[in-house]
Design a protein around this motif. Structure first.
Motif, PDB file in Angstrom:
ATOM      1  N   ASN A  40       0.760  -1.198  -0.201  1.00 53.08           N
ATOM      2  CA  ASN A  40      -0.026  -0.065  -0.033  1.00 53.08           C
ATOM      3  C   ASN A  40       0.749   1.472  -0.003  1.00 53.08           C
ATOM      4  O   ASN A  40       0.364   2.292   0.617  1.00 53.08           O
ATOM      5  N   SER A  41       2.027   1.194  -0.591  1.00 60.98           N
ATOM      6  CA  SER A  41       2.612   2.724  -0.977  1.00 60.98           C
ATOM      7  C   SER A  41       3.351   2.696  -2.092  1.00 60.98           C
ATOM      8  O   SER A  41       3.880   1.665  -2.527  1.00 60.98           O
ATOM      9  N   GLU A  42       3.195   3.834  -2.635  1.00 60.91           N
ATOM     10  CA  GLU A  42       4.029   4.181  -4.012  1.00 60.91           C
ATOM     11  C   GLU A  42       4.448   5.586  -3.709  1.00 60.91           C
ATOM     12  O   GLU A  42       3.847   6.685  -4.501  1.00 60.91           O
ATOM     13  N   PRO A  43       5.620   5.863  -3.063  1.00 55.89           N
ATOM     14  CA  PRO A  43       5.855   7.123  -3.126  1.00 55.89           C
ATOM     15  C   PRO A  43       6.769   7.679  -4.151  1.00 55.89           C
ATOM     16  O   PRO A  43       7.184   6.845  -4.882  1.00 55.89           O
ATOM     17  N   GLU A  44       7.197   8.794  -4.104  1.00 59.86           N
ATOM     18  CA  GLU A  44       7.992   9.507  -5.261  1.00 59.86           C
ATOM     19  C   GLU A  44       9.131   9.969  -4.374  1.00 59.86           C
ATOM     20  O   GLU A  44       9.264  11.208  -4.395  1.00 59.86           O
ATOM     21  N   PRO A  45      10.242   9.247  -3.954  1.00 59.40           N
ATOM     22  CA  PRO A  45      11.421  10.037  -3.337  1.00 59.40           C
ATOM     23  C   PRO A  45      12.132  10.733  -4.403  1.00 59.40           C
ATOM     24  O   PRO A  45      12.084  10.600  -5.625  1.00 59.40           O
ATOM     25  N   ASP A  46      12.751  11.769  -3.611  1.00 58.05           N
ATOM     26  CA  ASP A  46      13.421  12.687  -4.255  1.00 58.05           C
ATOM     27  C   ASP A  46      14.512  11.944  -5.281  1.00 58.05           C
ATOM     28  O   ASP A  46      14.638  12.407  -6.570  1.00 58.05           O
ATOM     29  N   ILE A  47      15.198  11.138  -4.649  1.00 61.86           N
ATOM     30  CA  ILE A  47      16.319  10.375  -5.330  1.00 61.86           C
ATOM     31  C   ILE A  47      16.157   8.760  -5.176  1.00 61.86           C
ATOM     32  O   ILE A  47      16.181   8.435  -4.014  1.00 61.86           O
ATOM     33  N   ALA A  48      16.219   7.927  -6.206  1.00 61.37           N
ATOM     34  CA  ALA A  48      16.079   6.496  -6.097  1.00 61.37           C
ATOM     35  C   ALA A  48      17.600   5.946  -6.829  1.00 61.37           C
ATOM     36  O   ALA A  48      17.614   6.301  -8.013  1.00 61.37           O
ATOM     37  N   VAL A  49      18.252   5.290  -6.223  1.00 63.85           N
ATOM     38  CA  VAL A  49      19.508   4.719  -6.989  1.00 63.85           C
ATOM     39  C   VAL A  49      19.043   3.109  -6.855  1.00 63.85           C
ATOM     40  O   VAL A  49      18.863   2.518  -6.068  1.00 63.85           O
TER      41      VAL A  49
ATOM     42  N   LEU B 288      17.645   5.086  -1.303  1.00 61.37           N
ATOM     43  CA  LEU B 288      16.412   6.196  -1.520  1.00 61.37           C
ATOM     44  C   LEU B 288      17.051   7.369  -0.737  1.00 61.37           C
ATOM     45  O   LEU B 288      17.482   7.412   0.624  1.00 61.37           O
ATOM     46  N   ILE B 289      16.662   8.599  -1.394  1.00 63.20           N
ATOM     47  CA  ILE B 289      17.083   9.910  -0.627  1.00 63.20           C
ATOM     48  C   ILE B 289      16.018  10.794  -0.701  1.00 63.20           C
ATOM     49  O   ILE B 289      15.306  10.823  -1.819  1.00 63.20           O
ATOM     50  N   GLU B 290      15.585  11.460   0.396  1.00 64.35           N
ATOM     51  CA  GLU B 290      14.471  12.515   0.511  1.00 64.35           C
ATOM     52  C   GLU B 290      15.390  13.699   0.767  1.00 64.35           C
ATOM     53  O   GLU B 290      16.274  13.681   1.748  1.00 64.35           O
ATOM     54  N   VAL B 291      14.914  14.851   0.065  1.00 64.70           N
ATOM     55  CA  VAL B 291      15.427  15.833   0.357  1.00 64.70           C
ATOM     56  C   VAL B 291      14.556  16.853   1.100  1.00 64.70           C
ATOM     57  O   VAL B 291      13.367  17.132   0.836  1.00 64.70           O
ATOM     58  N   ALA B 292      14.881  17.579   2.344  1.00 62.20           N
ATOM     59  CA  ALA B 292      13.958  17.851   3.089  1.00 62.20           C
ATOM     60  C   ALA B 292      14.468  19.530   3.584  1.00 62.20           C
ATOM     61  O   ALA B 292      15.443  19.750   4.067  1.00 62.20           O
TER      62      ALA B 292
END
Length: 185
Positions: A78-87, A108-112
């Protein structure tokens, strides 16, 4: 007092909403733990850091992984996020038939800039549950990285904070050293 049950959505139901245009790209949402969440608008520091970090990672690991920027990943059920960067693993069809899943993800990288609390808590739980081995939050305001590793159940067993003068290696590519300062503009 009356309580109301919250209806949680699956990835398949979310996809059907997109296919039937109940949701459109104009909605700027992502599926997080079964809830359809409005994504935060990007301020210039966030956008500049995302661009800087993704460009630098592309230079470091050419031909070893794909760097995806603000594109969906599928974490069933039940998740389909859009991380800022995915390697992610190289996929010669460039994920034409499906989004990367947890088995495809190296980092995965999120920019905050305004979402630090959510990225460190809510997103880290979701990524740990999906067994993502390496998750970083780039804290734009303090120019530091929160590094999450060793997922177990719904949490990471290791969380460290690295300052601008520190270095780090990706778990998937331990021979490559990343100076933290290079990830920020």
């Amino acid at each position: 007092m009356t309580t109301t049950d919250v209806r949680l959505w699956t990835v398949d139901e979310y996809h059907r909403m997109l296919e039937t245009e109940i949701l459109t790209t104009d909605d700027q949402v992502e599926l997080i733990a079964g809830q359809i969440i409005q994504m935060s608008p990007q301020l210039p520091p966030h956008a500049a850091t995302t661009q800087c970090a993704s460009d630098y990672l592309r230079e470091l690991i050419p031909g070893q992984a794909i760097i995806r920027v603000q594109l969906p990943i599928t974490l069933r059920p039940n998740s389909e996020p859009e991380p800022d960067i995915a390697v992610v693993r190289i996929n010669f069809r460039r994920y034409q038939d499906n989004h990367p899943t947890s088995d495809d993800i190296f980092l995965l990288i999120e920019v905050a800039s305004t979402t630090l609390n959510s990225d460190r808590n809510l997103k880290s739980r979701i990524y740990a549950q999906a067994n993502i081995p390496d998750y970083w939050v780039l804290d734009v305001n303090n120019r530091q990285i929160y590094v999450f590793r060793q997922p177990q159940d719904a949490s990471y067993q290791q969380e460290i904070v690295l300052k601008e003068n520190d270095t780090i290696s990706l778990l998937a590519f331990p021979e490559i050293t990343v100076p933290v300062a290079q990830l920020f503009p």
